[in-house]
Motif scaffolding. Structure first.
Motif, PDB file in Angstrom:
ATOM      1  N   ASP A   1       0.975  -1.109  -0.161  1.00  0.00           N
ATOM      2  CA  ASP A   1       0.130  -0.118  -0.054  1.00  0.00           C
ATOM      3  C   ASP A   1       1.010   1.271  -0.057  1.00  0.00           C
ATOM      4  O   ASP A   1       1.980   1.046  -0.245  1.00  0.00           O
ATOM      5  N   ASN A   2       0.393   2.315   0.088  1.00  0.00           N
ATOM      6  CA  ASN A   2       1.076   3.715   0.073  1.00  0.00           C
ATOM      7  C   ASN A   2       2.069   3.815   1.111  1.00  0.00           C
ATOM      8  O   ASN A   2       3.058   4.617   1.093  1.00  0.00           O
ATOM      9  N   GLU A   3       2.092   3.094   2.337  1.00  0.00           N
ATOM     10  CA  GLU A   3       2.910   3.076   3.366  1.00  0.00           C
ATOM     11  C   GLU A   3       4.141   2.103   3.267  1.00  0.00           C
ATOM     12  O   GLU A   3       5.041   1.955   4.008  1.00  0.00           O
ATOM     13  N   GLY A   4       3.970   1.206   2.037  1.00  0.00           N
ATOM     14  CA  GLY A   4       5.047   0.041   2.008  1.00  0.00           C
ATOM     15  C   GLY A   4       4.567  -0.973   2.724  1.00  0.00           C
ATOM     16  O   GLY A   4       5.100  -2.107   2.766  1.00  0.00           O
ATOM     17  N   ASP A   5       3.291  -0.918   3.297  1.00  0.00           N
ATOM     18  CA  ASP A   5       2.861  -2.148   4.039  1.00  0.00           C
ATOM     19  C   ASP A   5       2.363  -3.381   3.077  1.00  0.00           C
ATOM     20  O   ASP A   5       1.659  -2.988   1.940  1.00  0.00           O
ATOM     21  N   ILE A   6       2.448  -4.578   3.320  1.00  0.00           N
ATOM     22  CA  ILE A   6       1.825  -5.517   2.522  1.00  0.00           C
ATOM     23  C   ILE A   6       0.385  -5.737   2.643  1.00  0.00           C
ATOM     24  O   ILE A   6      -0.058  -5.696   3.950  1.00  0.00           O
ATOM     25  N   GLN A   7      -0.468  -5.881   1.653  1.00  0.00           N
ATOM     26  CA  GLN A   7      -1.937  -5.835   2.082  1.00  0.00           C
ATOM     27  C   GLN A   7      -2.548  -6.946   1.124  1.00  0.00           C
ATOM     28  O   GLN A   7      -2.330  -6.989  -0.041  1.00  0.00           O
ATOM     29  N   ASP A   8      -3.271  -7.657   1.881  1.00  0.00           N
ATOM     30  CA  ASP A   8      -4.151  -8.891   1.239  1.00  0.00           C
ATOM     31  C   ASP A   8      -5.171  -8.083   0.062  1.00  0.00           C
ATOM     32  O   ASP A   8      -5.874  -7.166   0.425  1.00  0.00           O
ATOM     33  N   ILE A   9      -4.952  -8.979  -0.930  1.00  0.00           N
ATOM     34  CA  ILE A   9      -5.785  -8.404  -2.010  1.00  0.00           C
ATOM     35  C   ILE A   9      -7.255  -8.462  -1.652  1.00  0.00           C
ATOM     36  O   ILE A   9      -8.221  -7.586  -2.111  1.00  0.00           O
ATOM     37  N   TRP A  10      -7.850  -9.063  -1.026  1.00  0.00           N
ATOM     38  CA  TRP A  10      -9.194  -9.477  -0.728  1.00  0.00           C
ATOM     39  C   TRP A  10      -9.762  -8.395   0.301  1.00  0.00           C
ATOM     40  O   TRP A  10     -10.924  -7.836   0.277  1.00  0.00           O
ATOM     41  N   GLN A  11      -8.584  -7.511   1.045  1.00  0.00           N
ATOM     42  CA  GLN A  11      -9.026  -6.472   1.886  1.00  0.00           C
ATOM     43  C   GLN A  11      -9.634  -5.291   0.815  1.00  0.00           C
ATOM     44  O   GLN A  11      -9.870  -3.972   1.535  1.00  0.00           O
ATOM     45  N   LYS A  12      -9.225  -5.061  -0.465  1.00  0.00           N
ATOM     46  CA  LYS A  12      -9.534  -4.331  -1.534  1.00  0.00           C
ATOM     47  C   LYS A  12     -11.169  -4.455  -1.823  1.00  0.00           C
ATOM     48  O   LYS A  12     -11.257  -3.399  -2.702  1.00  0.00           O
ATOM     49  N   LEU A  13     -11.840  -5.084  -0.987  1.00  0.00           N
ATOM     50  CA  LEU A  13     -13.199  -5.073  -1.184  1.00  0.00           C
ATOM     51  C   LEU A  13     -13.828  -4.741   0.166  1.00  0.00           C
ATOM     52  O   LEU A  13     -14.631  -5.421   0.932  1.00  0.00           O
ATOM     53  N   PRO A  14     -13.693  -3.572   0.529  1.00  0.00           N
ATOM     54  CA  PRO A  14     -13.876  -2.944   2.070  1.00  0.00           C
ATOM     55  C   PRO A  14     -15.390  -2.867   2.321  1.00  0.00           C
ATOM     56  O   PRO A  14     -15.522  -2.860   3.461  1.00  0.00           O
ATOM     57  N   LYS A  15     -16.303  -2.655   1.312  1.00  0.00           N
ATOM     58  CA  LYS A  15     -17.714  -2.652   1.477  1.00  0.00           C
ATOM     59  C   LYS A  15     -18.411  -3.945   1.236  1.00  0.00           C
ATOM     60  O   LYS A  15     -19.746  -3.964   1.429  1.00  0.00           O
ATOM     61  N   LEU A  16     -17.739  -4.982   0.810  1.00  0.00           N
ATOM     62  CA  LEU A  16     -18.444  -6.014   0.389  1.00  0.00           C
ATOM     63  C   LEU A  16     -19.061  -6.856   1.688  1.00  0.00           C
ATOM     64  O   LEU A  16     -18.442  -7.309   2.394  1.00  0.00           O
ATOM     65  N   THR A  17     -20.368  -7.145   1.446  1.00  0.00           N
ATOM     66  CA  THR A  17     -20.930  -7.933   2.687  1.00  0.00           C
ATOM     67  C   THR A  17     -21.568  -9.058   2.056  1.00  0.00           C
ATOM     68  O   THR A  17     -21.751 -10.014   2.912  1.00  0.00           O
ATOM     69  N   THR A  18     -21.812  -9.284   0.771  1.00  0.00           N
ATOM     70  CA  THR A  18     -22.388 -10.289   0.542  1.00  0.00           C
ATOM     71  C   THR A  18     -21.854 -11.001  -0.917  1.00  0.00           C
ATOM     72  O   THR A  18     -21.457 -10.178  -1.932  1.00  0.00           O
ATOM     73  N   LEU A  19     -21.527 -12.247  -1.167  1.00  0.00           N
ATOM     74  CA  LEU A  19     -20.749 -12.748  -1.917  1.00  0.00           C
ATOM     75  C   LEU A  19     -21.431 -14.201  -2.121  1.00  0.00           C
ATOM     76  O   LEU A  19     -21.933 -15.048  -1.385  1.00  0.00           O
ATOM     77  N   ASN A  20     -22.090 -14.179  -3.466  1.00  0.00           N
ATOM     78  CA  ASN A  20     -22.756 -15.620  -3.914  1.00  0.00           C
ATOM     79  C   ASN A  20     -21.803 -16.170  -4.884  1.00  0.00           C
ATOM     80  O   ASN A  20     -21.622 -16.079  -6.078  1.00  0.00           O
TER      81      ASN A  20
END
Length: 166
Positions: free
Chosen positions: A92-111
């Protein structure tokens, strides 16, 4: 062979007129029974919160969704998804490693019902989706794994609804 997703298909799937709503203001899009080969145009729908791509012959979870942080509901039922991408680690912008699934921060429903998910470990890749509350897995072979329901419940303690009939 298949077709790319086009602006005209998007407006048909959103059930709005081109002259009434700009592409970047569409909030809902649904399409079924299409063999889509390229959905990259979907990222132009910056306001999209709900997407349904049912029975569209998709074989992977669309990478484009990871650049769409407003998505709240994704329906990919009836496709041919056999595995979920291994969560790609990105800085991310601070150089921290981020899990790609966290790029769906508002996702509540997945079918993901009626796909070809064979391995229960594929489902475990989703557990870092921050706000996931409703997960639909009906009709996937991975549900026949020993103790599948309990394993999923333990991995996703914040789910409010888990649909897993096989």
């Amino acid at each position: 062979m298949g077709d790319p997703l086009t602006v005209d298909l998007i407006y048909d799937g959103a059930d709005v007129a081109k002259e009434d709503v700009p592409l970047n203001k569409i909030q809902f899009f649904a399409i079924s029974l299409m063999h889509l080969t390229d959905i990259s145009i979907i990222t132009k729908l910056e306001s999209l919160t709900v997407i349904q791509l049912r029975l569209c012959n998709l074989v992977v979870f669309p990478e484009e969704f990871f650049s769409m942080p407003n998505l709240e509901s994704i329906d990919l039922s009836g496709n041919s998804i056999a595995s979920l991408q291994i969560p790609i680690k990105k800085e991310d912008n601070e150089g921290d490693i981020q899990d790609i699934w966290q790029k769906l921060p508002k996702l509540t429903t997945l079918n993901l019902s009626e796909n070809s998910l064979n391995d229960i470990n594929e489902i475990m890749k989703l557990k870092t989706i921050p706000k996931l509350k409703h997960l639909v897995l009906t009709g996937n072979i991975c549900l026949t794994a020993n103790n599948a329901f309990n394993r999923i419940c333990e991995a996703f303690p914040n789910l409010l609804a888990l649909t897993v009939t096989f």
